[in-house]
Design an enzyme around this catalytic site. Sequence first.
Site, PDB file in Angstrom:
ATOM      1  N   ASP A   1       0.808  -1.212   0.000  1.00 10.40           N
ATOM      2  CA  ASP A   1       0.000   0.000   0.000  1.00 10.40           C
ATOM      3  C   ASP A   1       0.848   1.273   0.000  1.00 10.40           C
ATOM      4  OD1 ASP A   1      -2.400  -1.344  -0.148  1.00 10.40           O
ATOM      5  OD2 ASP A   1      -2.812  -1.252   2.000  1.00 10.40           O
ATOM      6  N   GLY A   2       2.004   1.249   0.648  1.00  4.01           N
ATOM      7  CA  GLY A   2       2.889   2.419   0.633  1.00  4.01           C
ATOM      8  C   GLY A   2       3.378   2.737  -0.774  1.00  4.01           C
TER       9      GLY A   2
ATOM     10  N   ASN B   1      -6.780   7.032   1.043  1.00 10.17           N
ATOM     11  CA  ASN B   1      -7.722   6.538   2.025  1.00 10.17           C
ATOM     12  C   ASN B   1      -7.703   7.338   3.318  1.00 10.17           C
ATOM     13  OD1 ASN B   1      -5.170   5.604   2.537  1.00 10.17           O
ATOM     14  ND2 ASN B   1      -5.806   3.588   3.232  1.00 10.17           N
TER      15      ASN B   1
ATOM     16  N   ARG C   1       0.011  22.691  22.503  1.00  4.85           N
ATOM     17  CA  ARG C   1      -0.847  23.702  21.886  1.00  4.85           C
ATOM     18  C   ARG C   1      -2.010  23.033  21.188  1.00  4.85           C
ATOM     19  NH1 ARG C   1       1.817  28.932  20.581  1.00  4.85           N
ATOM     20  NH2 ARG C   1      -0.058  29.059  19.353  1.00  4.85           N
TER      21      ARG C   1
END
Length: 164
Positions: A59-60, A128, A139
Amino acid sequence: MALVPHVERVDALDVGRKMAAGGRARGIEVVADPVAAQALDIDAAPFEDLDVVVAVGGDGTMLSAVQVALREDVPVLGVNLGTVGFLADAEVSDLDMVLDRLASGSWTVAERMTLQTTAGANKAVGVNDVVVEKVDSQRLVALSVAFDGEPFLTYRAALMFGAG
């Protein structure tokens, strides 16, 4: 056809070489960026006049190929070599069928939604999901969400650590 293999995986390079050879044997012009081309033992060529981008990996790798496909405004096909393959449409066992369909033009495109994230001057496109991280955990982060350019909601969030 532009090939985008995972250049650090032997199996991805083996499949990429098979795709390059099979594509050329079917009359498909096969291109890759200089790093991938060297790893695949093919000539590097610019990504111009493409019909499709093919990702060979997990997927990467597919997400990297999507960036090329979006820039060139062509579809992307993933050949799954990962463990899950959520984004891939083809398996290694399908290579001959995939190449035959690419050569004959007898394939269809399934439209997928993409997400664009803007953080300051930085823009990213995801398939996705997108991840927004902040450096200073003390913060608040303010997020504005829009769909097709129409404002949807804005919210502020902070990550708090404490004893449970």
